[in-house]
Design a protein around this motif. Structure first.
Motif, PDB file in Angstrom:
ATOM      1  N   TRP A   1       0.813  -1.216   0.000  1.00 55.05           N
ATOM      2  CA  TRP A   1       0.000   0.000   0.000  1.00 55.05           C
ATOM      3  C   TRP A   1       0.847   1.267   0.000  1.00 55.05           C
ATOM      4  O   TRP A   1       0.403   2.300  -0.491  1.00 55.05           O
ATOM      5  CB  TRP A   1      -0.949  -0.011   1.194  1.00 55.05           C
ATOM      6  N   THR A   2       2.076   1.185   0.522  1.00 57.39           N
ATOM      7  CA  THR A   2       2.981   2.326   0.383  1.00 57.39           C
ATOM      8  C   THR A   2       3.370   2.509  -1.074  1.00 57.39           C
ATOM      9  O   THR A   2       3.460   3.642  -1.569  1.00 57.39           O
ATOM     10  CB  THR A   2       4.237   2.121   1.246  1.00 57.39           C
ATOM     11  N   PHE A   3       3.599   1.406  -1.784  1.00 58.36           N
ATOM     12  CA  PHE A   3       3.910   1.478  -3.209  1.00 58.36           C
ATOM     13  C   PHE A   3       2.738   2.046  -4.005  1.00 58.36           C
ATOM     14  O   PHE A   3       2.923   2.835  -4.937  1.00 58.36           O
ATOM     15  CB  PHE A   3       4.263   0.080  -3.724  1.00 58.36           C
ATOM     16  N   VAL A   4       1.524   1.694  -3.623  1.00 57.55           N
ATOM     17  CA  VAL A   4       0.344   2.096  -4.393  1.00 57.55           C
ATOM     18  C   VAL A   4      -0.060   3.532  -4.080  1.00 57.55           C
ATOM     19  O   VAL A   4      -0.311   4.334  -4.992  1.00 57.55           O
ATOM     20  CB  VAL A   4      -0.828   1.130  -4.113  1.00 57.55           C
ATOM     21  N   LEU A   5      -0.122   3.908  -2.796  1.00 62.55           N
ATOM     22  CA  LEU A   5      -0.661   5.209  -2.399  1.00 62.55           C
ATOM     23  C   LEU A   5       0.366   6.146  -1.798  1.00 62.55           C
ATOM     24  O   LEU A   5       0.005   7.257  -1.393  1.00 62.55           O
ATOM     25  CB  LEU A   5      -1.808   5.008  -1.393  1.00 62.55           C
ATOM     26  N   GLY A   6       1.622   5.736  -1.704  1.00 64.90           N
ATOM     27  CA  GLY A   6       2.635   6.609  -1.143  1.00 64.90           C
ATOM     28  C   GLY A   6       2.584   6.638   0.377  1.00 64.90           C
ATOM     29  O   GLY A   6       2.134   5.677   1.017  1.00 64.90           O
ATOM     30  N   PRO A   7       3.038   7.727   1.014  1.00 66.40           N
ATOM     31  CA  PRO A   7       3.057   7.805   2.485  1.00 66.40           C
ATOM     32  C   PRO A   7       1.691   7.581   3.122  1.00 66.40           C
ATOM     33  O   PRO A   7       1.598   6.989   4.193  1.00 66.40           O
ATOM     34  CB  PRO A   7       3.566   9.228   2.753  1.00 66.40           C
ATOM     35  N   LEU A   8       0.622   8.045   2.466  1.00 69.75           N
ATOM     36  CA  LEU A   8      -0.708   7.821   3.024  1.00 69.75           C
ATOM     37  C   LEU A   8      -1.041   6.341   3.042  1.00 69.75           C
ATOM     38  O   LEU A   8      -1.749   5.861   3.935  1.00 69.75           O
ATOM     39  CB  LEU A   8      -1.752   8.597   2.218  1.00 69.75           C
ATOM     40  N   GLY A   9      -0.548   5.579   2.058  1.00 70.13           N
ATOM     41  CA  GLY A   9      -0.763   4.143   2.048  1.00 70.13           C
ATOM     42  C   GLY A   9      -0.123   3.452   3.236  1.00 70.13           C
ATOM     43  O   GLY A   9      -0.665   2.466   3.753  1.00 70.13           O
ATOM     44  N   ALA A  10       1.036   3.974   3.699  1.00 65.55           N
ATOM     45  CA  ALA A  10       1.670   3.409   4.893  1.00 65.55           C
ATOM     46  C   ALA A  10       0.802   3.642   6.128  1.00 65.55           C
ATOM     47  O   ALA A  10       0.670   2.764   6.983  1.00 65.55           O
ATOM     48  CB  ALA A  10       3.057   4.021   5.088  1.00 65.55           C
ATOM     49  N   VAL A  11       0.194   4.830   6.226  1.00 62.26           N
ATOM     50  CA  VAL A  11      -0.655   5.144   7.376  1.00 62.26           C
ATOM     51  C   VAL A  11      -1.940   4.317   7.355  1.00 62.26           C
ATOM     52  O   VAL A  11      -2.424   3.866   8.397  1.00 62.26           O
ATOM     53  CB  VAL A  11      -0.975   6.649   7.397  1.00 62.26           C
ATOM     54  N   LEU A  12      -2.491   4.073   6.159  1.00 66.19           N
ATOM     55  CA  LEU A  12      -3.763   3.356   6.013  1.00 66.19           C
ATOM     56  C   LEU A  12      -3.567   1.888   5.642  1.00 66.19           C
ATOM     57  O   LEU A  12      -4.509   1.245   5.180  1.00 66.19           O
ATOM     58  CB  LEU A  12      -4.623   4.036   4.944  1.00 66.19           C
TER      59      LEU A  12
END
Length: 340
Positions: A297-308
């Protein structure tokens, strides 16, 4: 169809879907954030509905709570990021002095200049502080589209009462799907509430410790600790490295070691001893799957993907696994627990 072919087609479809989501991450990120926030405040709407409050009150109160939280977070993050950007260049002289001291110490111990050059290139406190800027910048980038998030929140809050009624009336026809979605909402809400409470405790303790030690911008590092608390596995390390690097530049090795000791003590007590007792089985994901979800999800959405990462993984699990009664073996693999 052969099972191997089904697996290959499924993997290919997942890769195509993830890359497609990545292309529209500026829309998907705010949408998922709004969905998770609405789920987090849904008990407020349920409490109001149980007391027969008007529909507009059931919509307005959760919506106003979310908007105030978003505005407060956006303001604190923006001010802190500006302060950090203006502070880092002022430590250039201290960084050069640290390099000279390190070189002299290493040469005295018999380390060659070539090895020193490689070590200096690989270690740069300003790059470590850049981790905080990247994480905060990614979240601020989402908040910069605050209008879109607010519109999504308003739409979801307006639809929430009708959606709850539709799901309750569909339970007889699609029991597995409704149960899976209800489990997703419950686990996500519990994960968010517990993580937020302990994140706030961590942030307050970190701010107090950094203030006593004398590290600049303690409020910023407290906010970073709160955000990093939602990042599984590596959140503690991400929240520790920037203030430790700044402490090294500001007060030397002794101050950096004090920061590391304080953060480690706080994290061990809250995250290792207390948090698991409250969180329990809220996540339902194995350690391996949690780490994989963080990477994906970090790869897909960036930093927000890491949080979510955890809510997104719970949603994926609900839609693809929990809603299928024949996929209990997959649920056992994902959660690393044998089926009952």
């Amino acid at each position: 169809m052969p099972r191997a072919l089904i697996i290959l087609v499924g993997i290919a479809g997942a890769v195509i879907l993830l890359f497609g989501i990545r292309e529209v991450s500026s829309i998907v990120g705010p949408f998922v954030l709004a969905l998770v926030l609405v789920i987090a405040v849904s008990p407020v709407r349920t409490w109001l509905a149980a007391r027969r409050a008007p529909i507009w009150v059931q919509v307005a109160v959760p919506f106003l709570i979310l908007v105030m939280v978003l505005l407060a977070m956006a303001g604190v993050l923006t001010i802190s990021a500006v302060q950090l950007g203006s502070l880092v260049p002022s430590y250039t002289r201290e960084f050069q002095a640290l390099l000279v001291d390190a070189q002299n110490f290493a040469v005295a111990k018999g380390v060659s200049n070539e090895q020193l050059d490689r070590a200096i290139e690989s270690f740069d406190p300003q790059r470590i502080i850049g981790i905080a800027q990247s994480l905060l910048g990614g979240v601020i980038g989402v908040f910069s589209g605050l209008f879109l998030i607010v519109v999504l929140l308003l739409a979801m809050c307006l639809d929430a009462p009708a959606t709850a009624r539709i799901l309750s009336t569909s339970e007889d026809r699609r029991p597995a799907v409704v149960t899976a979605l209800d489990t997703f909402a419950h686990k996500t809400r519990r994960y968010l509430i517990v993580s937020t409470v302990f994140g706030l405790i961590n942030a307050v303790l970190n701010v107090l410790a950094l203030t006593v030690i004398g590290v600049p911008l303690p409020l910023l590092w407290g906010v970073l600790a709160l955000i990093a608390n939602y990042i599984p596995n590596i959140g503690f390390v991400l929240s520790l490295m920037p203030p430790a690097a700044l402490a090294l530049l500001d007060g030397g090795v002794k101050q950096m070691l004090l920061v590391i000791a304080a953060y480690t003590a706080i994290n061990v007590v809250t995250q290792s001893f207390i948090l698991p007792k409250f969180l329990g089985d809220a996540v339902g994901l194995s350690t391996t799957m949690t780490f994989i979800s963080l990477i994906v999800w970090t790869f897909v959405l960036g930093p927000l993907g890491a949080v979510l990462a955890i809510p997104l993984s719970l949603l994926t699990k609900a839609l693809l696994i929990d809603s299928d009664p024949a996929a209990k073996w997959a649920a056992a693999l994902v959660s690393n627990r044998p089926p009952p």
